[in-house]
Enzyme design. Structure first.
Site, PDB file in Angstrom:
ATOM      1  N   ALA A  66       0.869  -1.173   0.000  1.00 26.21           N
ATOM      2  CA  ALA A  66       0.000   0.000   0.000  1.00 26.21           C
ATOM      3  C   ALA A  66       0.906   1.224   0.000  1.00 26.21           C
ATOM      4  CB  ALA A  66      -0.867  -0.016   1.239  1.00 26.21           C
ATOM      5  N   GLY A 112       0.474  -5.034   0.829  1.00 24.97           N
ATOM      6  CA  GLY A 112      -0.686  -5.135  -0.058  1.00 24.97           C
ATOM      7  C   GLY A 112      -0.351  -5.799  -1.390  1.00 24.97           C
ATOM      8  N   GLU A 115      -0.565  -9.376  -0.628  1.00 21.14           N
ATOM      9  CA  GLU A 115      -1.996  -9.641  -0.418  1.00 21.14           C
ATOM     10  C   GLU A 115      -2.739  -9.698  -1.751  1.00 21.14           C
ATOM     11  OE1 GLU A 115      -2.182  -6.420   2.553  1.00 21.14           O
ATOM     12  OE2 GLU A 115      -3.227  -7.857   3.837  1.00 21.14           O
ATOM     13  N   GLU A 135       4.116  -5.237   7.413  1.00 26.41           N
ATOM     14  CA  GLU A 135       3.280  -4.229   8.075  1.00 26.41           C
ATOM     15  C   GLU A 135       3.674  -3.955   9.522  1.00 26.41           C
ATOM     16  OE1 GLU A 135       2.172  -6.465   5.957  1.00 26.41           O
ATOM     17  OE2 GLU A 135       0.668  -5.581   4.641  1.00 26.41           O
TER      18      GLU A 135
HETATM   19  N1  COA Z   1       4.573   3.242  -0.467  1.00 23.40           N
HETATM   20  C1  COA Z   1       4.939   4.410  -1.005  1.00 23.40           C
HETATM   21  N2  COA Z   1       6.090   4.591  -1.690  1.00 23.40           N
HETATM   22  C2  COA Z   1       6.865   3.510  -1.854  1.00 23.40           C
HETATM   23  C3  COA Z   1       6.532   2.236  -1.335  1.00 23.40           C
HETATM   24  C4  COA Z   1       5.317   2.137  -0.613  1.00 23.40           C
HETATM   25  N3  COA Z   1       4.889   0.971  -0.107  1.00 23.40           N
HETATM   26  N4  COA Z   1       7.513   1.373  -1.646  1.00 23.40           N
HETATM   27  C5  COA Z   1       8.423   2.058  -2.347  1.00 23.40           C
HETATM   28  N5  COA Z   1       8.038   3.356  -2.476  1.00 23.40           N
HETATM   29  C6  COA Z   1       8.733   4.432  -3.174  1.00 23.40           C
HETATM   30  C7  COA Z   1       9.916   4.966  -2.357  1.00 23.40           C
HETATM   31  O1  COA Z   1       9.474   5.909  -1.393  1.00 23.40           O
HETATM   32  C8  COA Z   1      10.740   5.592  -3.449  1.00 23.40           C
HETATM   33  O2  COA Z   1      10.153   6.809  -3.820  1.00 23.40           O
HETATM   34  P1  COA Z   1      11.082   8.136  -4.016  1.00 23.40           P
HETATM   35  O3  COA Z   1      12.059   7.753  -5.114  1.00 23.40           O
HETATM   36  O4  COA Z   1      10.108   9.196  -4.425  1.00 23.40           O
HETATM   37  O5  COA Z   1      11.768   8.352  -2.707  1.00 23.40           O
HETATM   38  C9  COA Z   1      10.555   4.633  -4.622  1.00 23.40           C
HETATM   39  O6  COA Z   1       9.340   3.939  -4.350  1.00 23.40           O
HETATM   40  C10 COA Z   1      11.665   3.621  -4.757  1.00 23.40           C
HETATM   41  O7  COA Z   1      11.789   2.916  -3.533  1.00 23.40           O
HETATM   42  P2  COA Z   1      13.171   2.799  -2.725  1.00 23.40           P
HETATM   43  O8  COA Z   1      12.824   2.554  -1.280  1.00 23.40           O
HETATM   44  O9  COA Z   1      14.061   3.947  -3.024  1.00 23.40           O
HETATM   45  O10 COA Z   1      13.773   1.469  -3.384  1.00 23.40           O
HETATM   46  P3  COA Z   1      14.797   0.452  -2.704  1.00 23.40           P
HETATM   47  O11 COA Z   1      15.264  -0.450  -3.793  1.00 23.40           O
HETATM   48  O12 COA Z   1      15.828   1.162  -1.908  1.00 23.40           O
HETATM   49  O13 COA Z   1      13.906  -0.400  -1.668  1.00 23.40           O
HETATM   50  C11 COA Z   1      11.948  -1.643  -0.955  1.00 23.40           C
HETATM   51  C12 COA Z   1      12.878  -1.238  -2.133  1.00 23.40           C
HETATM   52  C13 COA Z   1      10.773  -2.388  -1.540  1.00 23.40           C
HETATM   53  C14 COA Z   1      12.733  -2.573  -0.003  1.00 23.40           C
HETATM   54  C15 COA Z   1      11.511  -0.383  -0.192  1.00 23.40           C
HETATM   55  O14 COA Z   1      10.989   0.539  -1.134  1.00 23.40           O
HETATM   56  C16 COA Z   1      10.454  -0.640   0.842  1.00 23.40           C
HETATM   57  O15 COA Z   1      10.754  -1.138   1.915  1.00 23.40           O
HETATM   58  N6  COA Z   1       9.169  -0.260   0.539  1.00 23.40           N
HETATM   59  C17 COA Z   1       8.084  -0.358   1.484  1.00 23.40           C
HETATM   60  C18 COA Z   1       7.610  -1.786   1.595  1.00 23.40           C
HETATM   61  C19 COA Z   1       6.515  -1.901   2.631  1.00 23.40           C
HETATM   62  O16 COA Z   1       6.709  -1.728   3.806  1.00 23.40           O
HETATM   63  N7  COA Z   1       5.303  -2.253   2.150  1.00 23.40           N
HETATM   64  C20 COA Z   1       4.190  -2.516   3.003  1.00 23.40           C
HETATM   65  C21 COA Z   1       3.314  -1.339   3.104  1.00 23.40           C
HETATM   66  S1  COA Z   1       1.956  -1.685   4.174  1.00 23.40           S
END
Ligand code: COA
Length: 260
Positions: A66, A112, A115, A135
């Site tokens: 999400a 999500g 999910e 989460e």
């Molecule tokens: N919501 C909003 N934005 C997200 C996102 C999310 N769930 N996951 C990634 N993004 C965005 C980042 O903020 C970043 O945006 P920006 O360039 O404007 O700063 C872009 O996507 C790229 O992500 P980034 O974190 O820089 O890539 P990474 O390769 O370093 O890491 C992940 C990849 C997937 C490990 C990391 O993005 C992450 O942990 N995301 C969240 C996952 C999460 O907790 N999901 C559950 C949500 S309930």
């Protein structure tokens, strides 16, 4: 219909629904969720569509969860609405859909995103995919069916381990404990999804819908799954496709199902 965050393409009777927010790793914001509701409702109603493949744009992510930036002002009340609407309008809509939906997991499937994959009927992952429900790192639990569908797929012990640690698992591990059906190279991902879906689409469409309903009943506590099976079985026997299937077998020819 043009969408802001989805790409829709058709290949024969297969419809691709691609989440197209690559710069945000295809995170599900409110607009995307609303568009998914519209797209899936349309695909299920469209007689030219036999089945759906959902995937994410770009090489890195299926869906990274999400959209966390939209969580800032949520509270207990609005959080309940968010989860309830998500269940009804997107995740249950897909899970209970009348047409097969395959998730082609082309990278991160987190929160999500996992999910979403679990709401689909079949999951195929590329060998570089990472799957998880992180989460708890945000102080919440999965809210789009994750606690239920992960437990159904992998059992209580593994589900609690994944959810409480928030750890990601590899595609190979996911295959081993039944979270995904197949793992292939990134290059083979869509070919494998199409091959599987095209094989399913040779079967009788109404019987496919009945199979989804009956198998899903096994995961529900509000219906008797055996009763559901009897009822769906008898419905199939009232179809033209049933007569065609039996006639084709006896006449030693391929069946031509019409979904009638
Ligand atoms: N919501 C909003 N934005 C997200 C996102 C999310 N769930 N996951 C990634 N993004 C965005 C980042 O903020 C970043 O945006 P920006 O360039 O404007 O700063 C872009 O996507 C790229 O992500 P980034 O974190 O820089 O890539 P990474 O390769 O370093 O890491 C992940 C990849 C997937 C490990 C990391 O993005 C992450 O942990 N995301 C969240 C996952 C999460 O907790 N999901 C559950 C949500 S309930």
């Amino acid at each position: 219909m043009a969408f802001e965050n989805l790409l829709i393409t058709n290949k024969g009777r297969i419809q691709y629904i691609t989440i197209n927010r690559e710069s945000k790793l295809n995170a599900l914001n409110a607009v995307t969720l609303a568009e998914l509701h519209t797209a899936f409702t349309g695909a299920f109603a469209n007689p030219d569509v036999g089945g759906i493949i959902i995937t994410g744009a770009g090489p890195k992510a299926f869906i990274a969860g999400a959209d966390i930036s939209e969580f800032v002002n949520l509270n207990a009340h609005t959080g309940r609405e968010l989860a309830q609407n998500g269940h009804t309008k997107v995740f249950d809509l897909i899970a209970n859909g009348s047409k097969p939906v395959i998730a082609a997991i082309n990278g991160f499937a987190l929160g999500g995103g996992l999910e979403m994959a679990m709401a689909c009927h079949i999951r195929i992952a590329s060998d570089n995919a990472k799957l998880g429900l992180p989460e708890l790192t945000l102080g919440i639990i999965p809210g789009y069916g994750g606690t239920q569908r992960l437990t159904q797929l992998v059992g209580r012990g593994k589900a609690l381990e994944m959810i409480m640690t928030s750890d990601m698992v590899t595609a190979a591990d996911a295959l081993q404990f039944g979270l995904v059906n197949h793992v292939v190279s990134p290059e083979e991902l869509l070919t494998k999804a199409e091959e599987l879906l095209n094989k399913i689409l040779k079967r009788a469409p109404l019987a496919i819908a009945s199979a989804i309903t009956a198998v899903n009943a096994a995961t529900r506590s509000d219906v008797n799954g055996f009763e559901t099976e009897i009822s769906e079985f008898s419905k199939c026997m009232g179809t033209h496709d049933f007569k065609e299937g039996v006639a084709a077998f006896l006449e030693k020819r391929p069946a031509e199902f019409k979904g009638e």
